[in-house]
Enzyme design. Structure first.
Site, PDB file in Angstrom:
ATOM      1  CE1 TYR A  65      -3.392  -2.486   0.158  1.00 30.25           C
ATOM      2  CE2 TYR A  65      -3.690  -2.063   2.330  1.00 30.25           C
ATOM      3  CZ  TYR A  65      -4.007  -3.075   1.226  1.00 30.25           C
ATOM      4  OH  TYR A  65      -5.087  -3.813   1.197  1.00 30.25           O
ATOM      5  CG  PHE A 217     -13.483  -3.384  -2.189  1.00 33.40           C
ATOM      6  CD1 PHE A 217     -12.649  -2.422  -1.593  1.00 33.40           C
ATOM      7  CD2 PHE A 217     -13.103  -4.164  -3.284  1.00 33.40           C
ATOM      8  CE1 PHE A 217     -11.560  -2.058  -1.942  1.00 33.40           C
ATOM      9  CE2 PHE A 217     -11.754  -3.864  -3.811  1.00 33.40           C
ATOM     10  CZ  PHE A 217     -10.854  -3.000  -3.169  1.00 33.40           C
ATOM     11  N   GLY A 220     -17.420   0.576  -0.435  1.00 33.47           N
ATOM     12  CA  GLY A 220     -16.976   0.798  -1.815  1.00 33.47           C
ATOM     13  C   GLY A 220     -17.956   0.324  -2.805  1.00 33.47           C
ATOM     14  N   GLY A 221     -18.032  -0.944  -2.338  1.00 35.12           N
ATOM     15  CA  GLY A 221     -18.766  -1.940  -3.369  1.00 35.12           C
ATOM     16  C   GLY A 221     -18.370  -2.287  -4.756  1.00 35.12           C
TER      17      GLY A 221
HETATM   18  N1  LIG Z   1      -7.079  -8.448   1.074  1.00 37.29           N
HETATM   19  C1  LIG Z   1      -7.196  -7.733  -0.169  1.00 37.29           C
HETATM   20  O1  LIG Z   1      -6.862  -8.336  -1.354  1.00 37.29           O
HETATM   21  C2  LIG Z   1      -7.655  -6.423   0.026  1.00 37.29           C
HETATM   22  C3  LIG Z   1      -8.003  -5.540  -1.215  1.00 37.29           C
HETATM   23  C4  LIG Z   1      -8.542  -4.158  -0.953  1.00 37.29           C
HETATM   24  C5  LIG Z   1      -8.731  -3.740   0.347  1.00 37.29           C
HETATM   25  N2  LIG Z   1      -8.330  -4.397   1.322  1.00 37.29           N
HETATM   26  C6  LIG Z   1      -8.352  -3.856   2.693  1.00 37.29           C
HETATM   27  O2  LIG Z   1      -9.539  -3.594   2.911  1.00 37.29           O
HETATM   28  C7  LIG Z   1      -9.930  -2.195   3.444  1.00 37.29           C
HETATM   29  C8  LIG Z   1     -11.365  -1.976   3.101  1.00 37.29           C
HETATM   30  O3  LIG Z   1     -11.424  -1.386   1.610  1.00 37.29           O
HETATM   31  P1  LIG Z   1     -11.512  -0.075   1.397  1.00 37.29           P
HETATM   32  O4  LIG Z   1     -10.648   0.895   1.984  1.00 37.29           O
HETATM   33  O5  LIG Z   1     -11.669   0.112  -0.231  1.00 37.29           O
HETATM   34  O6  LIG Z   1     -13.044   0.371   2.064  1.00 37.29           O
HETATM   35  P2  LIG Z   1     -14.508   0.504   1.426  1.00 37.29           P
HETATM   36  O7  LIG Z   1     -15.249  -0.073   2.613  1.00 37.29           O
HETATM   37  O8  LIG Z   1     -14.649  -0.283   0.175  1.00 37.29           O
HETATM   38  O9  LIG Z   1     -14.711   1.940   1.238  1.00 37.29           O
HETATM   39  C9  LIG Z   1     -13.816   2.737   0.505  1.00 37.29           C
HETATM   40  C10 LIG Z   1     -14.345   3.879  -0.317  1.00 37.29           C
HETATM   41  O10 LIG Z   1     -15.542   4.264   0.148  1.00 37.29           O
HETATM   42  C11 LIG Z   1     -15.218   5.647   0.578  1.00 37.29           C
HETATM   43  N3  LIG Z   1     -15.762   5.862   2.051  1.00 37.29           N
HETATM   44  C12 LIG Z   1     -15.224   5.447   3.113  1.00 37.29           C
HETATM   45  N4  LIG Z   1     -16.043   5.736   3.987  1.00 37.29           N
HETATM   46  C13 LIG Z   1     -17.140   6.584   3.688  1.00 37.29           C
HETATM   47  C14 LIG Z   1     -18.109   6.976   4.018  1.00 37.29           C
HETATM   48  N5  LIG Z   1     -18.603   6.917   5.266  1.00 37.29           N
HETATM   49  N6  LIG Z   1     -19.203   7.566   3.138  1.00 37.29           N
HETATM   50  C15 LIG Z   1     -18.782   7.586   1.849  1.00 37.29           C
HETATM   51  N7  LIG Z   1     -17.731   7.230   1.231  1.00 37.29           N
HETATM   52  C16 LIG Z   1     -16.750   6.573   2.211  1.00 37.29           C
HETATM   53  C17 LIG Z   1     -13.602   5.772   0.562  1.00 37.29           C
HETATM   54  O11 LIG Z   1     -13.402   7.245  -0.002  1.00 37.29           O
HETATM   55  P3  LIG Z   1     -12.958   8.347   1.197  1.00 37.29           P
HETATM   56  O12 LIG Z   1     -11.272   8.147   1.379  1.00 37.29           O
HETATM   57  O13 LIG Z   1     -13.044   9.527   0.502  1.00 37.29           O
HETATM   58  O14 LIG Z   1     -13.777   8.130   2.333  1.00 37.29           O
HETATM   59  C18 LIG Z   1     -13.240   5.073  -0.459  1.00 37.29           C
HETATM   60  O15 LIG Z   1     -13.643   5.550  -1.578  1.00 37.29           O
HETATM   61  C19 LIG Z   1      -8.637  -1.564   2.833  1.00 37.29           C
HETATM   62  O16 LIG Z   1      -8.486  -0.315   3.297  1.00 37.29           O
HETATM   63  C20 LIG Z   1      -7.540  -2.633   2.883  1.00 37.29           C
HETATM   64  O17 LIG Z   1      -6.951  -2.487   4.086  1.00 37.29           O
HETATM   65  C21 LIG Z   1      -7.596  -5.603   1.326  1.00 37.29           C
END
Ligand SMILES: NC(=O)c1ccc[n+]([C@@H]2O[C@H](COP(=O)([O-])OP(=O)(O)OC[C@H]3O[C@@H](n4cnc5c(N)ncnc54)[C@H](OP(=O)(O)O)[C@@H]3O)[C@@H](O)[C@H]2O)c1
Length: 301
Positions: A65, A217, A220-221
């Site tokens: 990351y 996700f 983010g979905g």
């Molecule tokens: N194992 C794997 O292969 C893998 C892959 C991907 C991710 N991950 C892990 O999983 C974690 C979760 O995924 P993610 O970070 O993509 O999270 P997520 O739950 O999918 O959401 C992230 C997205 O939603 C927005 N967001 C977050 N909170 C919000 C809210 N309250 N209202 C509106 N928009 C919101 C964020 O933008 P803003 O920054 O503008 O809030 C970002 O665009 C990652 O951080 C990472 O640590 C693991």
């Protein structure tokens, strides 16, 4: 919804001998702004410190990351070291990125060992609490056996570099294979209200073995297999909005709370670089959906 914001509002889960609040934090979104430019360093550090102040004690990260100017592990180290005793940092190895940003595959014991050591150095630790073996590349589910790679991590665990093991981007067959080699404390997969619902069965298998299921996700979905920064699947958005309105909550909070209501072994690791979104996400730990809400939301999936 509770007026006090604390990650402990959704209860706790045991990752091996470490207890974490079910509402945690993912560090992937700390690196860039929505326009792709580098995040503000001070703001990213503030997000991490605020998360811990709000009771978050489970942070997901990875050495890969990083963007041109930011590294999630460096930000975590700068913001939070010396680390609170109750903080569990989970990282992942397998497909990673070289310094140019190109993807590389760590397939053998030597490469996996190198990635574990890299995470230890960057985080300023002597060992890692939880390491997920991530299989496959990008967001695609891995195929084939994980035996040799997981055995390599089990050896690093025996040597004291890793406390607990997990697996990521996997199916039921991978969990069964891994459990035959060493204890597994978590499975981390893409999953949400309308994405990858085939993992409902995997959540149950995890529960049977006392394993946490940690979706990413969930807010983010992103469409499975597509870019995490690409378009989201917003099927059922109208129902989510109605449920949110009834609770004075946001759609993001409902999506998160839905995962936490699925089963006690589900943990959340929402990622954000926005302090306001962080507070909103932690507050979702206190959002209590009714049976009727769950029935309506389930009908979407
Ligand atoms: N194992 C794997 O292969 C893998 C892959 C991907 C991710 N991950 C892990 O999983 C974690 C979760 O995924 P993610 O970070 O993509 O999270 P997520 O739950 O999918 O959401 C992230 C997205 O939603 C927005 N967001 C977050 N909170 C919000 C809210 N309250 N209202 C509106 N928009 C919101 C964020 O933008 P803003 O920054 O503008 O809030 C970002 O665009 C990652 O951080 C990472 O640590 C693991």
């Amino acid at each position: 919804m509770s007026t006090t914001i604390n990650a402990n509002a959704a209860g706790t889960w045991e990752l091996g001998d470490r207890t974490v609040n079910r509402l945690g934090f993912g560090a992937m979104r700390l690196l860039n702004n929505a326009d792709g430019g580098p995040s503000d360093r001070g703001r990213a550090v503030e997000v991490l410190r605020t998360a811990v102040e709000l009771g978050v004690n489970h942070i997901d990260t990875a050495a890969f990351y990083f963007s041109a100017l930011r590294s999630a592990n460096e930000l975590i180290n700068t913001a939070l070291a010396p680390y609170p005793d109750d903080l569990v940092i989970t990282t992942k190895v397998g497909p990673g990125r070289d310094p140019s940003g190109d993807w590389v595959h760590a397939d053998d014991e030597k490469e996996l060992r190198g990635q574990v050591e890299e995470n230890i150095r960057q985080l300023g630790l002597d060992h890692l609490d939880v390491v997920n073996l991530r299989i496959g590349s990008g967001l695609d589910r891995g195929e084939g056996s994980l035996k040799e790679r997981f055995e390599a991590l089990a050896e690093l665990q025996r040597e004291g570099f890793i406390r607990h093991l997990g697996i990521s981007n996997v199916g039921v067959e991978h969990l069964e294979e891994a459990l035959a080699i060493a204890p597994v404390v978590c499975v981390q997969n893409q999953y949400g209200l309308v994405t990858r619902r085939e993992d409902d069965a995997l959540i149950e298998l995890c529960a049977k073995h006392g394993v946490a299921f940690v979706p990413f996700f969930a807010i983010g979905g992103a469409i499975p297999g597509a870019s995490p920064f690409g378009p989201a699947d917003r099927t059922g958005e109208d129902v989510v909005a109605e449920v949110a309105k009834a609770h004075g909550a946001t759609a993001a909070q409902v999506r998160l709370a839905w995962t936490l209501h699925k089963a006690p072994n589900v943990l959340a690791i929402p990622g954000t670089g926005d302090p306001a979104h962080l507070r909103e996400n932690v507050a979702a730990a206190g959002l209590r959906l009714t049976d009727e809400d769950m029935t309506r939301l389930e009908a979407i999936g």
